[in-house]
Write a protein that holds these residues in place. Structure first.
Motif: not given
Length: 918
Positions: A815-818, A831-846
């Motif tokens: 999300v970029y907002a200015t 105001s001028n900002s770039l925000m992010f959120t994310g998830d990754v499964e690096v292995s089947p149970r991590w």
């Protein structure tokens, strides 16, 4: 001996009839002949003459035995035990291959896919022997070249046991079970040897208790030397020790008790323990208490926290539900916080609280009335100061809001709707609190007095309609420090407004939609003022007056609008370009509104100063709830133009002959107005808004800007001179904003799309009054999360053992907002900002996730949260870390997923440091 063999045999027997034996009959007959042959008959004397009777006196004393009582009955003649047959029902059995009955040994042999049924008992096994002479049933596995198959399954009522072999007594219903596996209320008991005492009691030796799904090789279990099991009620054990992958751990108890009830039951909630080093509160116990299972419709959890420096907290939580009617939950939190130690210079004490209530009614419960509630109120700094709060979305939220409403519909002609609402809004920064207790709204459905009784409404006369609306409020504006005190009502306002909108619409030249409207409003006030100049005090005095008063306002208007379509076709004969056509839709609208000046509600007073006497105007309704009537005539012309542009493109699927529709510009709107009656600054700024979606609708772009036609003077004040007459452009941009969001995942490049929305995020945000995009971090209460955990492998249906075909799931949201400001020549980006959120499964149970961003205006990182999660099959491990900012903290949790053993956990937290601003 008889022999029976068939592919499928089903036999019913009464075991009592099989006790007759031909040898017993022959022996009885032989013994009777022997007695009759060797017996001697006594010879009686002949009768020659009559013998006269004589009397003889007996000198012997005759006594009756004291133990003999003719009135008593020999106890052996009537047994108190009722004689019954040892079998109360028919025994049914069958086998796939063969059924062999051996009458001499009184046994029945069954082979392959065998089954026996007796009352509520069922046994299936590979092989089975029924010894009806001894009332025993033997069941075991079937051995073949691959090993053992068809292990016995013992089912009695709701209890299911899967052993290697079993011996069952049909008379007393006792059994010996070898290497059994049984499920009990979410747990599994594995026992080397089990004795079934009766229908409700089992005794085991060397048993294992686990919640693991891998029964063959459980990742953990509790080894019990001996135990007593009451199915679906409890397990009582002797010495018990915990093993992890067959390795003993120091966790051991001389005895243990596992409740196994399937019903809701009361019990102790085991607390978490740790140390608070950030605020010197010492060691603590958190979230410990008692759970009350009041009934099937309502429960109550009483939880508490205690710190060794004297701080403590109390939490009450209750959930209630009635099927097909309503459901909800109530929570109350109170904390008494002590910072440092008493007597130290930095010692401080603070009390905070929070109340939450959520109630929803089933739509089918009552179609004509509905009650709902969503309450979140309390101390403004509760979520920032709480020592038992890891809800990051709430920590960063600046507002608290509540609403409790009841609506009722009265059917009829016309229909009447009644709505009662109590609302609450609270700014945690300014600590201001606004309440309406309550708001009453009533409305009558639209009435068409000139509409025909049958047929469609045509023309302006038929479409004339009106309705009546009433709104009453009791509004309180107070502060956090006065909330709950009598002083909060000092500045309360009460009032009511009645409105009657009258409308009609018709078409002109078949292309123009014309609407005419008039609106009449009457406002009732209970709070008015009187203002005058006090010459003795040489100041203007305002006196508040309480009493009923009213004022009437009205306005009239009209509007005309139409829709214009423009099409440009790129297709030509024999050619099929990628862009086939572009269509532009324009929706212009012109409106005119006249609002009279209501001078009759205004009064004047004279003010004398050094410059002489001046006259000032005021209205007694200045401080009324619904504002004051205007004293300036307004003749306003409004113009708005809506646009959207879409294209027709060639389909990627060659089998489709029709093109696909793609939006190039979802909306592009212009709006402004001109006040004919104004003395100056007649033209209002032009507001421009727009939005579109690109990159397969995964990127959303929204923008807006304000264009002012008037110039500024040397002091940056707006003047009644057009900007282009002052040497500038036609419009002066005073503000602008841009917001771009982009969501993608591993499915974005596989053609599957991102149809699966994060419903859990929506639920968290709805509960926390926070964001649904997790840009401010995820709300993770590890101790509670496991209660709703599901195995992700099962949900996705993927084979995690297929290493080479495994795809790494991930998701990312940017999300970029200015914002730009230039009202008084600031010419700055606010105001001028770039925000992010994310998830990754690096292995089947991590799983690894992060929420962060960068503020280009202040040149620093935004709120940052790092998340680590490990699925340990029956266990779950979570770690969340906020590395910097005034919310620096971390949370670690490891515990068993199963609700049965949820208290077996380790939960460690580091709370944020207490800031001076709080």
């Amino acid at each position: 001996m008889s022999f029976q063999k068939s592919s499928h045999t089903f036999t019913k027997i009464h075991l009592k009839g099989l006790r007759t034996n031909s040898l017993h009959i022959l022996f009885a007959l032989s013994f009777t002949v022997f007695i009759n042959t060797f017996s001697f008959a006594q010879e009686l004397p002949t009768k020659n003459k009559e013998i006269p009777p004589t009397r003889v006196k007996d000198t012997a004393v005759v006594k009756v035995d004291s133990i003999f009582n003719t009135k008593e009955i020999d106890s052996t003649q009537q047994d108190s035990v009722k004689k019954t047959e040892f079998l109360k029902d028919i025994v049914k059995y069958k086998a796939k291959d063969s059924v062999i009955t051996d009458i001499i040994s009184q046994k029945i042999y069954l082979y392959n896919d065998t089954q026996i049924n007796y009352q509520d008992l069922e046994i299936t096994a590979g092989v089975m022997v029924i010894d009806y002479g001894k009332n025993l049933v033997y069941a075991g596995r079937l051995k073949d070249s691959t090993g053992y198959t068809q292990k016995p399954v013992f089912t009695q009522g709701a209890n299911i046991i899967k052993p290697d072999s079993i011996i069952f007594n049909t008379k007393n219903k006792k059994a010996i079970i070898f290497n059994s596996v049984t499920e009990q209320s979410g747990g599994t008991i594995i026992s080397e040897r089990t004795k079934k005492e009766n229908d409700s009691v089992f005794f085991i030796g060397r048993g294992k208790f686990t919640t693991s799904e891998n029964i063959e090789d459980p990742e953990y279990y509790f080894l019990m030397d001996k135990a007593k099991i009451v199915p679906n009620k409890k397990v009582v054990t002797g010495f018990t020790q915990m093993y992890i992958y067959d390795v003993p751990t120091p966790i051991a108890l001389p005895f243990a008790f596992f409740p196994m009830s399937k019903k809701q039951s009361s019990g102790i909630i085991f607390p978490s323990f740790g140390e608070d080093t950030g605020n010197d509160r010492g060691y603590f116990l958190q979230n410990g208490g008692y759970y009350f299972a009041i009934n099937d419709h309502v429960d109550l959890a009483v939880l508490g926290d205690y710190y060794t420096n004297g701080s403590y907290g109390l939490r009450l939580e209750s959930t209630y539900a009635t099927r097909y009617k309503y459901r909800g939950n109530v929570a109350f939190r109170y904390e008494n916080l002590l910072n440092s130690e008493r007597g130290f210079p930095d010692f401080s004490q603070n009390t905070i609280y929070n109340i939450r209530w959520s109630h929803s009614q089933d739509a089918k419960a009552n179609p004509n009335s509905r009650f709902s509630a969503s309450v979140n109120l309390g101390s403004s700094q509760f979520f920032q100061q709480s020592i038992n709060q890891i809800n990051q979305a709430n920590r960063l939220n600046n507002t608290l809001a509540s609403s409790v409403s009841y609506s009722k519909t009265f059917q009829g002609e016309p229909q009447v709707n009644l709505n009662l609402t109590a609302t609450h809004s609270q700014n945690t920064n300014t600590q201001s609190v606004n309440l309406t207790l309550p708001t009453v709204q009533a409305s009558m459905g639209r009435v068409f007095p000139f509409a025909p009784k049958s047929g469609a409404k045509k023309g302006a006369i038929h479409n004339i309609n009106f309705q009546i609306n009433t709104r009453g409020e009791y509004r309180i504006n107070t502060t956090d420090s006065l909330f709950g005190k009598s002083e909060m009502f000092d500045d309360a306002l009460a009032g009511m407004r009645h409105s009657i909108p009258v409308n009609t619409n018709f078409k002109v030249f078949n292309y123009f939609n014309v609407g005419v409207n008039a609106n009449f409003e009457e406002s009732w006030a209970l709070n008015t003022i009187n203002r005058f100049y006090d010459s003795a005090l040489d100041e203007v005095v305002t006196v508040e007056q309480n009493g009923f008063d009213r004022f009437l306002t009205y306005n009239v208007g009209a509007s005309v609008g139409t829709t214009l379509y423009g099409m440009y076709n790129f297709q030509k004969e024999g050619k099929n370009p990628k862009i086939q056509a572009i269509r532009h839709v324009i929706r212009p609208s012109l409106s005119y509104t006249v609002t009279p000046a209501f001078d009759q509600y205004y009064e004047t007073y004279e003010v004398m100063d050094a410059n002489g006497t001046t006259t000032e105007d005021f209205t007694r309704f200045e401080n009324s709830l619904f504002g004051s009537p205007g004293n300036r005539f307004s003749s306003n012309v409004g113009l708005s133009i809506g646009n959207n542009i879409e294209a027709k493109v060639r389909s990627k699927d060659s089998t489709k002959t029709e093109g696909e529709k793609v939006f190039l510009l979802n909306n592009l709107n212009f709006a402004t107005s001109y006040d004919i009656a104004a003395d100056s600054l007649n033209l209002r700024p032009v507001r421009v808004t727009g939005g579109t979606q690109i990159l397969n609708n995964k990127m959303n772009i929204n923008f807006g800007l304000t264009l002012d036609p008037y110039a500024l003077d040397s002091n940056n004040n707006k003047i009644n001179t057009l900007n282009f007459n002052n040497g500038g452009s036609v419009f002066r941009m005073t503000s602008a904003n841009l917001n771009i969001s982009y969501s993608l995942s591993n499915d974005s490049f596989s053609g599957k799309g991102d149809d699966d929305k994060d419903e859990e995020a929506d639920k968290r945000a709805a509960t926390a009054n926070g964001r649904t995009d997790d840009l401010f971090g995820k709300t993770q209460d590890f101790a509670d999360k496991r209660l709703g955990d599901k195995d992700r492998d099962k949900e996705k249906g993927e084979d995690k053992n297929d290493f080479y075909n495994y795809k790494m799931p991930w998701n990312l949201r940017l999300v970029y907002a200015t914002n730009y400001t230039n009202v008084r020549r600031e010419n700055t980006i606010s105001s001028n900002s770039l925000m992010f959120t994310g998830d990754v499964e690096v292995s089947p149970r991590w799983s690894v996730g992060a929420s962060s961003g960068y503020d280009f205006q202040n040149q620093g990182f935004t709120f940052t949260q790092l998340r680590f999660e490990r699925d340990l099959l029956s266990w779950r491990m979570n770690f969340t870390w906020i590395p910097f900012s005034n919310q620096t903290s971390w949370n670690f949790f490891i515990g068993i997923k199963s609700n049965l053993l949820k208290d077996l956990k380790y939960d460690q937290r580091r709370q944020p440091d207490q800031s001076l601003g709080n």
